[in-house]
Design an enzyme around this catalytic site. Structure first.
Site, PDB file in Angstrom:
ATOM      1  N   ASP A  12      31.296 -24.335  85.178  1.00 48.57           N
ATOM      2  CA  ASP A  12      30.399 -25.393  84.693  1.00 48.57           C
ATOM      3  C   ASP A  12      30.670 -26.750  85.337  1.00 48.57           C
ATOM      4  O   ASP A  12      30.424 -27.806  84.736  1.00 48.57           O
ATOM      5  CB  ASP A  12      30.482 -25.531  83.154  1.00 48.57           C
ATOM      6  N   LYS A  15      27.983 -26.625  89.789  1.00 47.14           N
ATOM      7  CA  LYS A  15      27.746 -25.893  91.055  1.00 47.14           C
ATOM      8  C   LYS A  15      26.249 -25.719  91.311  1.00 47.14           C
ATOM      9  O   LYS A  15      25.780 -25.871  92.438  1.00 47.14           O
ATOM     10  CB  LYS A  15      28.416 -24.502  91.005  1.00 47.14           C
ATOM     11  N   ASN A  37      27.130 -13.801  83.090  1.00 47.09           N
ATOM     12  CA  ASN A  37      28.013 -14.706  82.332  1.00 47.09           C
ATOM     13  C   ASN A  37      27.868 -16.133  82.887  1.00 47.09           C
ATOM     14  O   ASN A  37      28.114 -17.104  82.189  1.00 47.09           O
ATOM     15  CB  ASN A  37      29.482 -14.254  82.385  1.00 47.09           C
ATOM     16  N   GLY A  39      26.021 -19.530  84.234  1.00 47.98           N
ATOM     17  CA  GLY A  39      24.820 -20.281  83.843  1.00 47.98           C
ATOM     18  C   GLY A  39      24.784 -21.535  84.683  1.00 47.98           C
ATOM     19  O   GLY A  39      25.644 -22.401  84.543  1.00 47.98           O
ATOM     20  N   HIS A  40      23.852 -21.602  85.614  1.00 47.15           N
ATOM     21  CA  HIS A  40      23.783 -22.727  86.554  1.00 47.15           C
ATOM     22  C   HIS A  40      22.499 -23.506  86.301  1.00 47.15           C
ATOM     23  O   HIS A  40      21.401 -22.947  86.356  1.00 47.15           O
ATOM     24  CB  HIS A  40      23.825 -22.202  87.999  1.00 47.15           C
ATOM     25  N   GLN A 221      31.542 -19.173  88.157  1.00 52.47           N
ATOM     26  CA  GLN A 221      32.732 -19.486  87.360  1.00 52.47           C
ATOM     27  C   GLN A 221      33.591 -20.532  88.096  1.00 52.47           C
ATOM     28  O   GLN A 221      33.048 -21.299  88.879  1.00 52.47           O
ATOM     29  CB  GLN A 221      33.549 -18.215  87.048  1.00 52.47           C
TER      30      GLN A 221
HETATM   31  P1  GDP Z   1      27.553 -24.797  86.786  1.00 57.29           P
HETATM   32  O1  GDP Z   1      27.781 -23.583  85.980  1.00 57.29           O
HETATM   33  O2  GDP Z   1      28.753 -25.178  87.600  1.00 57.29           O
HETATM   34  O3  GDP Z   1      26.311 -24.725  87.622  1.00 57.29           O
HETATM   35  O4  GDP Z   1      27.331 -25.993  85.751  1.00 57.29           O
HETATM   36  P2  GDP Z   1      26.351 -25.977  84.467  1.00 57.29           P
HETATM   37  O5  GDP Z   1      24.967 -26.119  84.950  1.00 57.29           O
HETATM   38  O6  GDP Z   1      26.670 -24.821  83.586  1.00 57.29           O
HETATM   39  O7  GDP Z   1      26.854 -27.248  83.689  1.00 57.29           O
HETATM   40  C1  GDP Z   1      26.788 -28.537  84.236  1.00 57.29           C
HETATM   41  C2  GDP Z   1      25.904 -29.405  83.329  1.00 57.29           C
HETATM   42  O8  GDP Z   1      26.011 -30.758  83.748  1.00 57.29           O
HETATM   43  C3  GDP Z   1      24.425 -29.050  83.452  1.00 57.29           C
HETATM   44  O9  GDP Z   1      23.789 -29.352  82.233  1.00 57.29           O
HETATM   45  C4  GDP Z   1      23.938 -29.980  84.559  1.00 57.29           C
HETATM   46  O10 GDP Z   1      22.541 -30.254  84.470  1.00 57.29           O
HETATM   47  C5  GDP Z   1      24.749 -31.218  84.273  1.00 57.29           C
HETATM   48  N1  GDP Z   1      25.085 -32.042  85.438  1.00 57.29           N
HETATM   49  C6  GDP Z   1      25.397 -31.650  86.703  1.00 57.29           C
HETATM   50  N2  GDP Z   1      25.726 -32.722  87.455  1.00 57.29           N
HETATM   51  C7  GDP Z   1      25.630 -33.812  86.655  1.00 57.29           C
HETATM   52  C8  GDP Z   1      25.893 -35.204  86.828  1.00 57.29           C
HETATM   53  O11 GDP Z   1      26.300 -35.677  87.880  1.00 57.29           O
HETATM   54  N3  GDP Z   1      25.704 -36.013  85.740  1.00 57.29           N
HETATM   55  C9  GDP Z   1      25.268 -35.527  84.533  1.00 57.29           C
HETATM   56  N4  GDP Z   1      25.113 -36.382  83.540  1.00 57.29           N
HETATM   57  N5  GDP Z   1      25.018 -34.232  84.341  1.00 57.29           N
HETATM   58  C10 GDP Z   1      25.222 -33.371  85.372  1.00 57.29           C
HETATM   59  P1  IMO Z   2      29.521 -20.688  85.513  1.00 54.37           P
HETATM   60  O1  IMO Z   2      29.175 -19.925  86.754  1.00 54.37           O
HETATM   61  C1  IMO Z   2      32.234 -21.322  82.160  1.00 54.37           C
HETATM   62  C2  IMO Z   2      34.324 -17.814  80.576  1.00 54.37           C
HETATM   63  C3  IMO Z   2      33.961 -17.376  79.178  1.00 54.37           C
HETATM   64  C4  IMO Z   2      35.303 -16.842  78.723  1.00 54.37           C
HETATM   65  C5  IMO Z   2      35.860 -16.179  79.975  1.00 54.37           C
HETATM   66  C6  IMO Z   2      35.644 -14.676  80.033  1.00 54.37           C
HETATM   67  O2  IMO Z   2      28.364 -21.143  84.717  1.00 54.37           O
HETATM   68  O3  IMO Z   2      30.496 -21.767  85.827  1.00 54.37           O
HETATM   69  P2  IMO Z   2      33.460 -13.205  80.487  1.00 54.37           P
HETATM   70  O4  IMO Z   2      32.177 -13.110  79.729  1.00 54.37           O
HETATM   71  O5  IMO Z   2      33.303 -13.634  81.900  1.00 54.37           O
HETATM   72  O6  IMO Z   2      34.303 -11.989  80.356  1.00 54.37           O
HETATM   73  O7  IMO Z   2      34.298 -14.370  79.725  1.00 54.37           O
HETATM   74  O8  IMO Z   2      35.184 -16.795  81.061  1.00 54.37           O
HETATM   75  N1  IMO Z   2      33.183 -17.919  81.528  1.00 54.37           N
HETATM   76  C7  IMO Z   2      32.661 -19.089  81.928  1.00 54.37           C
HETATM   77  N2  IMO Z   2      32.939 -20.349  81.556  1.00 54.37           N
HETATM   78  N3  IMO Z   2      31.318 -21.100  83.125  1.00 54.37           N
HETATM   79  C8  IMO Z   2      31.051 -19.841  83.540  1.00 54.37           C
HETATM   80  O9  IMO Z   2      30.240 -19.580  84.587  1.00 54.37           O
HETATM   81  C9  IMO Z   2      31.697 -18.755  82.908  1.00 54.37           C
HETATM   82  N4  IMO Z   2      31.661 -17.410  83.046  1.00 54.37           N
HETATM   83  C10 IMO Z   2      32.579 -16.912  82.215  1.00 54.37           C
HETATM   84  O10 IMO Z   2      33.531 -18.460  78.386  1.00 54.37           O
HETATM   85  O11 IMO Z   2      36.162 -17.912  78.391  1.00 54.37           O
HETATM   86 MG    MG Z   3      27.638 -22.949  84.008  1.00 49.07          MG
END
Ligand code: GDP
Ligand code: IMO
Ligand code: MG
Length: 433
Positions: A12, A15, A37, A39-40, A221
């Site tokens: 999270d 990416k 698992n 979520g981007h 991840q």
């Molecule tokens: P990922 O799994 O690495 O792709 O990250 P996620 O999308 O799960 O979580 C990142 C969260 O932060 C999402 O809600 C994005 O929309 C948000 N986000 C990403 N970059 C920025 C930033 O520079 N500022 C803010 N405020 N939010 C951001």
């Molecule tokens: P992205 O790509 C954050 C975490 C789960 C749990 C552990 C094992 O969005 O960054 P699993 O279901 O993979 O067996 O769970 O890994 N986890 C993540 N945490 N971002 C993710 O993906 C994750 N994918 C798995 O919360 O702690």
């Molecule tokens: Mg994510």
């Protein structure tokens, strides 16, 4: 020579936003490991998208998107995402492909995942419940089913009965109802229809048919969720480091030129496990509530735990992944914080250490040693170039770069595609702590 993007914390890191941002320069975007698992999130053209299996570069018409051999494919999750893309009018015809080596996540994997978490109760990992662990377990035990096997009548016939029987035995040991055979075969017939048009020789296509400099490998991840180097056992079941990304895409390490590590300006973690810099009780809320800072899980909706940036972890992650530049996200979330902390060492049993420990006992007792910075207490959200950033924000970034010895080239200041500063160069700045 190709490029890759990897997460340097607990997932999270943002990416999805960085992959979307860089995709105009690439033609082939390849997910290599993990499953839904992940979520981007991407915000572009006033619309918010969430990708779980589909690569985050899909929004551009010119990209071809691949799920590599190391990805585990939940056909039901994939179908939902494909429907969502259709609704969003993103056309993927002729530009979405799935490796025949990729393993399939079946409903019994999801049931086993949830049941084993329930059984562990207080020692649960806090998985996403998407069946990821049980599917990779079957792969390692050499009983799992690949896309190639599902689509091959003879192999499917010989494998499926034994697989279903053994999974039903495991389910009953965990006190769960078995999966009914007729519904299983009906579902498999549907999965075959769904996956067949996308199944392809991904590994050969991406290596032989195109210019490798146009390939972007998309990690999912983060480094400290890696099954080997992460905070075991609170990890996922794939290898999230660069080595896992190479393996899962079939792309050799010698063909990769740049590794962009994505790091948040602070640390978050969703699920259980160690988080050395987690906010103390009195610090909780210092960044804002989970919803306002966009720190609720994209896949499960759970609140993410939060803490200060940890450079002990970051420096180790940079080394493990061979990171060549950093993309730092969410700088704007620190905009209103008066005193910002960065962890530069741990105190473990009275000893000062800059090493991230493998020992669970040491991790549990590690106390963060912080450097403190004056906050800039002004908005960075509208900054378009490095010189627009407040002096104190530049000082914060320069200290990170100095400690990690890798340049920060991208700074993100908002979730939207255009809220970003590119081509940063902090190399000549003097730092005050
Ligand atoms: P990922 O799994 O690495 O792709 O990250 P996620 O999308 O799960 O979580 C990142 C969260 O932060 C999402 O809600 C994005 O929309 C948000 N986000 C990403 N970059 C920025 C930033 O520079 N500022 C803010 N405020 N939010 C951001
Ligand atoms: P992205 O790509 C954050 C975490 C789960 C749990 C552990 C094992 O969005 O960054 P699993 O279901 O993979 O067996 O769970 O890994 N986890 C993540 N945490 N971002 C993710 O993906 C994750 N994918 C798995 O919360 O702690
Ligand atoms: Mg994510």
């Amino acid at each position: 020579m190709a490029s890759a993007i990897v997460g340097l914390q607990f997932g999270d890191e943002g990416k999805g936003k960085v992959i979307d941002l860089l995709s105009p320069d690439f033609t082939h975007i390849v997910r290599a490991q993990g499953g839904n698992n992940a979520g981007h999130s991407v915000i572009a053209n006033d619309k918010e998208y969430h990708f779980h299996l589909i690569p985050s570069g899909v929004l551009y018409k010119h990209t071809k998107c691949y799920l590599g051999a190391g990805v585990v494919i939940d056909p039901e999750g994939l179908e939902n995402e494909l429907l969502q893309l259709k609704e969003d009018q993103v056309n993927i015809e002729g530009r979405f492909f799935i490796s025949k080596y990729a393993h399939v996540v079946f409903p019994f994997h999801k049931l086993l995942d949830k049941a084993s978490e329930r059984k562990k109760s207080s020692s649960a990992i806090g998985t996403t419940g998407k069946g990821i662990g049980p599917c990779y377990t079957d792969r390692a035990a050499r009983v799992g089913m690949r896309v190639a096997d599902l689509l091959d009548e003879v192999v499917f016939e010989s494998m499926s009965k034994t697989l279903l029987e053994s999974k039903n035995k495991q389910l009953s040991l965990l006190g769960c109802d078995p999966v009914d055979a007729s519904s299983f075969y009906e579902a498999c017939a549907h999965y075959k229809k769904l996956l067949k048009p996308f199944a392809s020789d991904v590994e050969q296509d991406i290596f032989y048919d195109i210019d490798p400099s146009k390939v972007l490998l998309e990690g999912a991840q983060g480094t400290f969720l890696d099954g080997l180097f992460g905070t075991y056992p609170f990890v996922t079941s794939s290898n999230t480091c660069m080595a896992g990304v190479c393996l899962g895409s079939g792309f050799p390490p010698t063909a990769i030129r740049s590794v962009i590590g994505v790091v948040k300006a602070y640390t978050t973690r969703v699920g259980n496990g160690f988080l050395v810099t987690e906010f103390e009780e009195e610090e909780k809320g210092v960044l804002g509530d989970n919803v306002s800072v966009r720190e609720t899980g994209t896949t499960t909706g759970r609140d993410r735990r939060m803490g200060w940036l940890d450079l002990v972890m970051l420096r180790y992650a940079i080394r493990l992944n061979g990171v060549t530049s950093l993309a730092l996200t969410k700088l704007d979330i620190l905009d209103h914080v008066e005193e910002i902390k960065i962890c530069t060492a741990y105190e473990i049993g009275g000893t000062h250490s800059e090493i991230f420990p493998a020992s669970t006992t040491e991790l549990k007792s590690a106390k963060p040693v912080y450097e403190k910075f004056d906050g800039w207490v002004s908005s960075t959200k509208e900054c378009k170039k490095q010189d627009d950033l407040p002096e104190k924000a530049l000082n914060f970034l320069a200290r990170i770069e100095e400690f990690c010895e890798v340049p920060i080239k991208i700074v993100s200041v908002g979730p939207e595609r255009e809220k970003v500063i590119q081509s940063c160069d902090l190399s000549k700045r003097k730092i005050s702590v």
